[in-house]
Motif scaffolding. Structure first.
Motif, PDB file in Angstrom:
ATOM      1  N   ARG A 120      -8.775  -9.753   3.452  1.00 21.56           N
ATOM      2  CA  ARG A 120      -7.477  -9.548   3.396  1.00 21.56           C
ATOM      3  C   ARG A 120      -7.067  -9.157   4.828  1.00 21.56           C
ATOM      4  N   VAL A 123      -7.096  -6.422   6.524  1.00 26.67           N
ATOM      5  CA  VAL A 123      -7.971  -5.374   5.552  1.00 26.67           C
ATOM      6  C   VAL A 123      -9.104  -6.311   5.147  1.00 26.67           C
ATOM      7  N   ILE A 148      -6.658  -6.896  -5.120  1.00 30.98           N
ATOM      8  CA  ILE A 148      -6.150  -6.473  -3.699  1.00 30.98           C
ATOM      9  C   ILE A 148      -5.541  -7.945  -3.410  1.00 30.98           C
ATOM     10  N   TYR A 152      -1.626  -7.649   1.367  1.00 31.88           N
ATOM     11  CA  TYR A 152      -2.019  -6.412   1.923  1.00 31.88           C
ATOM     12  C   TYR A 152      -2.208  -6.668   3.386  1.00 31.88           C
ATOM     13  N   LEU A 155       1.100  -6.339   5.167  1.00 33.10           N
ATOM     14  CA  LEU A 155       1.495  -5.263   5.186  1.00 33.10           C
ATOM     15  C   LEU A 155       0.715  -4.466   6.161  1.00 33.10           C
ATOM     16  N   ALA A 156      -0.383  -4.578   6.444  1.00 32.57           N
ATOM     17  CA  ALA A 156      -1.300  -3.990   7.377  1.00 32.57           C
ATOM     18  C   ALA A 156      -0.876  -4.189   8.748  1.00 32.57           C
ATOM     19  N   LEU A 184       4.369   3.508   1.825  1.00 32.22           N
ATOM     20  CA  LEU A 184       3.411   2.286   1.152  1.00 32.22           C
ATOM     21  C   LEU A 184       3.226   2.527  -0.501  1.00 32.22           C
ATOM     22  N   GLY A 189       6.018  -1.024  -0.057  1.00 31.30           N
ATOM     23  CA  GLY A 189       4.620  -1.460  -0.155  1.00 31.30           C
ATOM     24  C   GLY A 189       4.384  -2.161  -1.263  1.00 31.30           C
ATOM     25  N   GLU A 190       5.374  -2.277  -2.356  1.00 34.26           N
ATOM     26  CA  GLU A 190       5.248  -3.218  -3.559  1.00 34.26           C
ATOM     27  C   GLU A 190       5.751  -4.584  -3.118  1.00 34.26           C
TER      28      GLU A 190
END
Length: 191
Positions: A120, A123, A148, A152, A155-156, A184, A189-190
């Motif tokens: 990901r 990630v 996962i 994500y 997000l990272a 997060l 985060g959601e």
């Protein structure tokens, strides 16, 4: 723990793959996706290499490596020939050349093992059974992939892009950690 889990920075570094079948193609793809400059040695390449040839640039030598010089400069060498004698020969040449070596299906000949990977990016989750059960590793990978989300990775990337600004606003390490934990675990985060 038999193996130290590490992530190698291979972008722009030479890597060698010895073999022309499915296992070699899968490993070559991992190296290429990591940004390595890949050199593949095999008298012929199977059809599994066709998608790689369309998607990536890599060097193809239609022969087995003959001397350590063939593998000189390689940070890592993946050996997957499906022939034990050829695997052992290539492994010895790669070690002589100073490369870290992975031999498919022969953990006793390896300097490192390749885990199952949940990608990901940026990630990345690596799952290893230490060579004891690749099937169990793949099963765990499937479960983790289901839990996962691909988001994500985005997000990272968002966090990476925001870190310098946040560091300037919140110079205290503890305050930054609390901010990121709250962020997060909350609506951002959601999303």
């Amino acid at each position: 723990m038999e193996h130290l889990p590490i992530f190698l920075a291979l972008r722009g570094k030479r890597a060698a793959v010895v073999g022309g079948g499915l296992a070699a193609a899968r490993r070559a793809e991992l190296l290429l996706r990591a940004g390595a400059e890949v050199r593949v040695f095999a008298p012929e390449l199977g059809p599994e290499f066709a998608p790689l040839t369309e998607k990536f640039s890599y060097e193809r030598l239609f022969r087995w490596p003959e001397a350590a010089d063939d593998l000189a400069g390689a940070a890592v060498c993946i050996v997957a020939t499906d022939a034990a004698a050829q695997d052992e020969s290539a492994q010895a040449l790669a070690r002589e050349a100073g490369a870290l070596v992975n031999v498919a299906n022969a953990p006793e000949l390896c300097d490192f093992i390749l885990p199952s990977i949940v990608d990901r990016s940026p990630v990345v989750v690596a799952i290893s059974t230490g060579g004891a059960s690749p099937i169990l590793g793949r099963m765990l990978k499937a479960r983790l992939e289901a839990t996962i989300p691909a988001a994500y990775g985005r997000l990272a990337d968002f966090i990476r892009a925001s870190r310098a600004r946040l560091n300037a606003v919140l110079p205290d390490t503890g305050a930054r950690r609390r901010f990121w934990e709250k962020t997060l675990e909350g609506p951002i985060g959601e999303m």
